[in-house]
Design a protein around this motif. Structure first.
Motif, PDB file in Angstrom:
ATOM      1  N   GLY A   1      -6.351  37.882  45.102  1.00  0.00           N
ATOM      2  CA  GLY A   1      -5.007  37.351  44.896  1.00  0.00           C
ATOM      3  C   GLY A   1      -4.147  38.286  44.066  1.00  0.00           C
ATOM      4  O   GLY A   1      -2.941  38.451  44.344  1.00  0.00           O
ATOM      5  N   GLU A   2      -4.728  38.905  43.054  1.00  0.00           N
ATOM      6  CA  GLU A   2      -3.976  39.863  42.247  1.00  0.00           C
ATOM      7  C   GLU A   2      -3.564  41.076  43.073  1.00  0.00           C
ATOM      8  O   GLU A   2      -2.448  41.609  42.918  1.00  0.00           O
ATOM      9  CB  GLU A   2      -4.810  40.293  41.042  1.00  0.00           C
ATOM     10  CG  GLU A   2      -5.031  39.190  40.015  1.00  0.00           C
ATOM     11  CD  GLU A   2      -5.902  39.649  38.864  1.00  0.00           C
ATOM     12  OE1 GLU A   2      -6.422  40.790  38.932  1.00  0.00           O
ATOM     13  OE2 GLU A   2      -6.071  38.879  37.893  1.00  0.00           O
TER      14      GLU A   2
ATOM     15  N   LEU B   1      -2.987  41.053  46.298  1.00  0.00           N
ATOM     16  CA  LEU B   1      -1.910  40.620  47.173  1.00  0.00           C
ATOM     17  C   LEU B   1      -0.588  40.547  46.418  1.00  0.00           C
ATOM     18  O   LEU B   1       0.470  40.948  46.943  1.00  0.00           O
ATOM     19  CB  LEU B   1      -2.262  39.247  47.765  1.00  0.00           C
ATOM     20  CG  LEU B   1      -1.216  38.619  48.695  1.00  0.00           C
ATOM     21  CD1 LEU B   1      -0.957  39.521  49.902  1.00  0.00           C
ATOM     22  CD2 LEU B   1      -1.669  37.233  49.147  1.00  0.00           C
ATOM     23  N   ARG B   2      -0.605  40.067  45.196  1.00  0.00           N
ATOM     24  CA  ARG B   2       0.621  40.001  44.395  1.00  0.00           C
ATOM     25  C   ARG B   2       1.174  41.403  44.125  1.00  0.00           C
ATOM     26  O   ARG B   2       2.383  41.647  44.206  1.00  0.00           O
ATOM     27  CB  ARG B   2       0.337  39.290  43.075  1.00  0.00           C
ATOM     28  CG  ARG B   2       1.563  39.151  42.166  1.00  0.00           C
ATOM     29  CD  ARG B   2       1.162  38.640  40.806  1.00  0.00           C
ATOM     30  NE  ARG B   2       0.264  39.575  40.149  1.00  0.00           N
ATOM     31  CZ  ARG B   2      -0.407  39.297  39.022  1.00  0.00           C
ATOM     32  NH1 ARG B   2      -0.283  38.093  38.464  1.00  0.00           N
ATOM     33  NH2 ARG B   2      -1.208  40.189  38.485  1.00  0.00           N
TER      34      ARG B   2
ATOM     35  N   ARG C   1       2.874  42.678  47.189  1.00  0.00           N
ATOM     36  CA  ARG C   1       4.189  42.060  47.386  1.00  0.00           C
ATOM     37  C   ARG C   1       5.217  42.669  46.447  1.00  0.00           C
ATOM     38  O   ARG C   1       6.360  42.942  46.852  1.00  0.00           O
ATOM     39  CB  ARG C   1       4.077  40.552  47.163  1.00  0.00           C
ATOM     40  CG  ARG C   1       5.351  39.768  47.471  1.00  0.00           C
ATOM     41  CD  ARG C   1       5.258  38.372  46.922  1.00  0.00           C
ATOM     42  NE  ARG C   1       5.099  38.403  45.461  1.00  0.00           N
ATOM     43  CZ  ARG C   1       4.833  37.332  44.712  1.00  0.00           C
ATOM     44  NH1 ARG C   1       4.668  36.146  45.289  1.00  0.00           N
ATOM     45  NH2 ARG C   1       4.705  37.433  43.404  1.00  0.00           N
TER      46      ARG C   1
ATOM     47  N   ALA D   1       2.889  37.698  52.882  1.00  0.00           N
ATOM     48  CA  ALA D   1       2.031  37.433  51.728  1.00  0.00           C
ATOM     49  C   ALA D   1       1.590  35.973  51.707  1.00  0.00           C
ATOM     50  O   ALA D   1       0.444  35.656  51.359  1.00  0.00           O
ATOM     51  CB  ALA D   1       2.764  37.793  50.434  1.00  0.00           C
ATOM     52  N   ALA D   2       2.507  35.073  52.087  1.00  0.00           N
ATOM     53  CA  ALA D   2       2.152  33.649  52.148  1.00  0.00           C
ATOM     54  C   ALA D   2       1.097  33.392  53.216  1.00  0.00           C
ATOM     55  O   ALA D   2       0.183  32.568  53.027  1.00  0.00           O
ATOM     56  CB  ALA D   2       3.398  32.815  52.423  1.00  0.00           C
TER      57      ALA D   2
ATOM     58  N   ASP E   1      -2.178  34.607  51.875  1.00  0.00           N
ATOM     59  CA  ASP E   1      -2.644  33.704  50.821  1.00  0.00           C
ATOM     60  C   ASP E   1      -3.278  32.451  51.408  1.00  0.00           C
ATOM     61  O   ASP E   1      -4.213  31.884  50.822  1.00  0.00           O
ATOM     62  CB  ASP E   1      -1.483  33.340  49.903  1.00  0.00           C
ATOM     63  CG  ASP E   1      -1.941  32.546  48.697  1.00  0.00           C
ATOM     64  OD1 ASP E   1      -2.644  33.120  47.843  1.00  0.00           O
ATOM     65  OD2 ASP E   1      -1.608  31.336  48.615  1.00  0.00           O
ATOM     66  N   GLN E   2      -2.786  31.997  52.566  1.00  0.00           N
ATOM     67  CA  GLN E   2      -3.419  30.851  53.221  1.00  0.00           C
ATOM     68  C   GLN E   2      -4.854  31.161  53.615  1.00  0.00           C
ATOM     69  O   GLN E   2      -5.743  30.308  53.500  1.00  0.00           O
ATOM     70  CB  GLN E   2      -2.600  30.446  54.448  1.00  0.00           C
ATOM     71  CG  GLN E   2      -1.298  29.740  54.133  1.00  0.00           C
ATOM     72  CD  GLN E   2      -0.574  29.281  55.385  1.00  0.00           C
ATOM     73  OE1 GLN E   2      -1.064  29.468  56.511  1.00  0.00           O
ATOM     74  NE2 GLN E   2       0.587  28.665  55.215  1.00  0.00           N
TER      75      GLN E   2
ATOM     76  N   LEU F   1      -6.755  33.338  52.069  1.00  0.00           N
ATOM     77  CA  LEU F   1      -7.521  33.358  50.820  1.00  0.00           C
ATOM     78  C   LEU F   1      -7.864  31.935  50.379  1.00  0.00           C
ATOM     79  O   LEU F   1      -8.958  31.691  49.853  1.00  0.00           O
ATOM     80  CB  LEU F   1      -6.727  34.074  49.726  1.00  0.00           C
ATOM     81  CG  LEU F   1      -6.508  35.581  49.918  1.00  0.00           C
ATOM     82  CD1 LEU F   1      -5.699  36.150  48.766  1.00  0.00           C
ATOM     83  CD2 LEU F   1      -7.843  36.321  50.033  1.00  0.00           C
ATOM     84  N   SER F   2      -6.945  31.004  50.600  1.00  0.00           N
ATOM     85  CA  SER F   2      -7.245  29.599  50.299  1.00  0.00           C
ATOM     86  C   SER F   2      -8.355  29.073  51.202  1.00  0.00           C
ATOM     87  O   SER F   2      -9.169  28.241  50.773  1.00  0.00           O
ATOM     88  CB  SER F   2      -5.984  28.746  50.461  1.00  0.00           C
ATOM     89  OG  SER F   2      -4.981  29.142  49.542  1.00  0.00           O
TER      90      SER F   2
END
Length: 311
Positions: free
Chosen positions: A171-172, A174-175, A178, A188-189, A192-193, A195-196
């Motif tokens: 996650g870091e 990916l941030r 972005r 990115a969203a 992130d899905q 990753l969830s």
């Protein structure tokens, strides 16, 4: 996991490696001893000074046997449901890691040879191995050192829940992408899905690993199976005669083997022959993701132990 090829019906009768016969052989010996005792007492009891009648009515055994077969079948169904759910979770893990590697490689501005892309994909591989080691309570340090830079491997190793820490690092990353404009906010969203989804796989595996079938239920069924099999010869000896040991050992094998298989399937992440092959699944994910990075020299697939047991 047993990976034997299909055998003929005759060979299946005598197969040893990969069956649970090794596990149930000692208690079957007790059933055989009880059968011989019942047969000897029934045959020679009239000649003994102490005439103790060990004959039991066979009708209750029929009713108990039917009920016990239902309960053992329910126990196996519950255990297999756990095994199959675990396999679906690891199948989802394979799909989600491939999707993340594809998205990172094709929907960002990173070149194929960019070390940032390789670092992200290798974090996915490290997450897979950390999850495997957590489920098996083994040490993941060697795999982390092999896959990641020392600072990342140290950061994950210092955590108690290491797969969750690997997800945090993803996650870091990916941030950071972005913020640097490597990936758009919308993309990115989407990543992130995924990753969830990996977090859902982690939580599902932890739920299966930490919540077993109630122990009292397991003990009740275990005791009932063994007492039933040990008393069965005394209920059948008058009708079966000399065939009592053969029939009772066969019935005992059916009940005890089903109970033993259920015990193995109850914990699908273990290292028993009928558990999931997490070593092979983890290696498959690593090989697949490395190939997506363009690697030509891939790690060898996990070979079955003894030609039949895939760990």
């Amino acid at each position: 996991m047993i990976v034997r090829p299909k055998l003929s019906w005759f060979k299946m009768l005598f197969i040893w490696r990969g069956s649970v016969l090794r596990t149930v052989l000692p208690p079957l010996g007790l059933v055989l001893l009880a059968s011989v005792l019942a047969l000897g007492w029934h045959t020679l009891g009239g000649q003994m000074p102490l005439r103790l009648d060990l004959h039991l009515d066979p009708r209750p055994f029929s009713l108990i046997g039917i009920a016990l077969a239902i309960f053992v079948g329910f126990r196996n169904t519950a255990s297999y449901d756990r095994f199959w759910e675990a396999r679906k979770l690891w199948g989802a893990l394979l799909n989600d890691t491939r999707s993340l590697a594809r998205q990172a490689g094709s929907l960002t501005t990173l070149r194929a040879d960019d070390p940032r892309l390789r670092g992200f994909v290798m974090l996915l591989v490290a997450f897979t191995y950390s999850l495997k080691h957590q489920l098996r309570s083994s040490d993941d340090r060697s795999d982390l050192n092999r896959l990641l830079p020392p600072e990342l491997a140290d950061r994950i190793s210092m955590a108690e829940y290491r797969p969750a820490m690997a997800l945090l690092l993803l996650g870091e990353t990916l941030r950071q992408w972005r913020d640097e404009g490597v990936v758009s906010d919308w993309m990115a969203a989407q990543i992130d899905q995924k990753l969830s989804a990996l977090a859902d796989v982690l939580g599902g595996c932890e739920r299966l690993s930490n919540t077993l079938i109630p122990f009292s239920y397991d003990v009740l069924l275990h005791r009932t199976v063994y007492f039933y099999c040990l008393l069965l010869p005394f209920g059948l000896v008058s009708s079966l005669g000399i065939f009592t040991p053969v029939i009772t050992v066969f019935i005992g094998y059916a009940f005890m083997a089903l109970n033993a298989i259920a015990n193995e399937l109850e914990e699908p992440f273990g290292v028993e022959p009928n558990d999931l092959a997490l070593d092979a699944l983890s290696r498959t994910i690593e090989r697949s993701l490395r190939e997506m990075l363009g690697d030509r020299e891939l790690p060898a697939p996990v070979a079955p132990r003894g030609g039949y047991w895939l760990t």
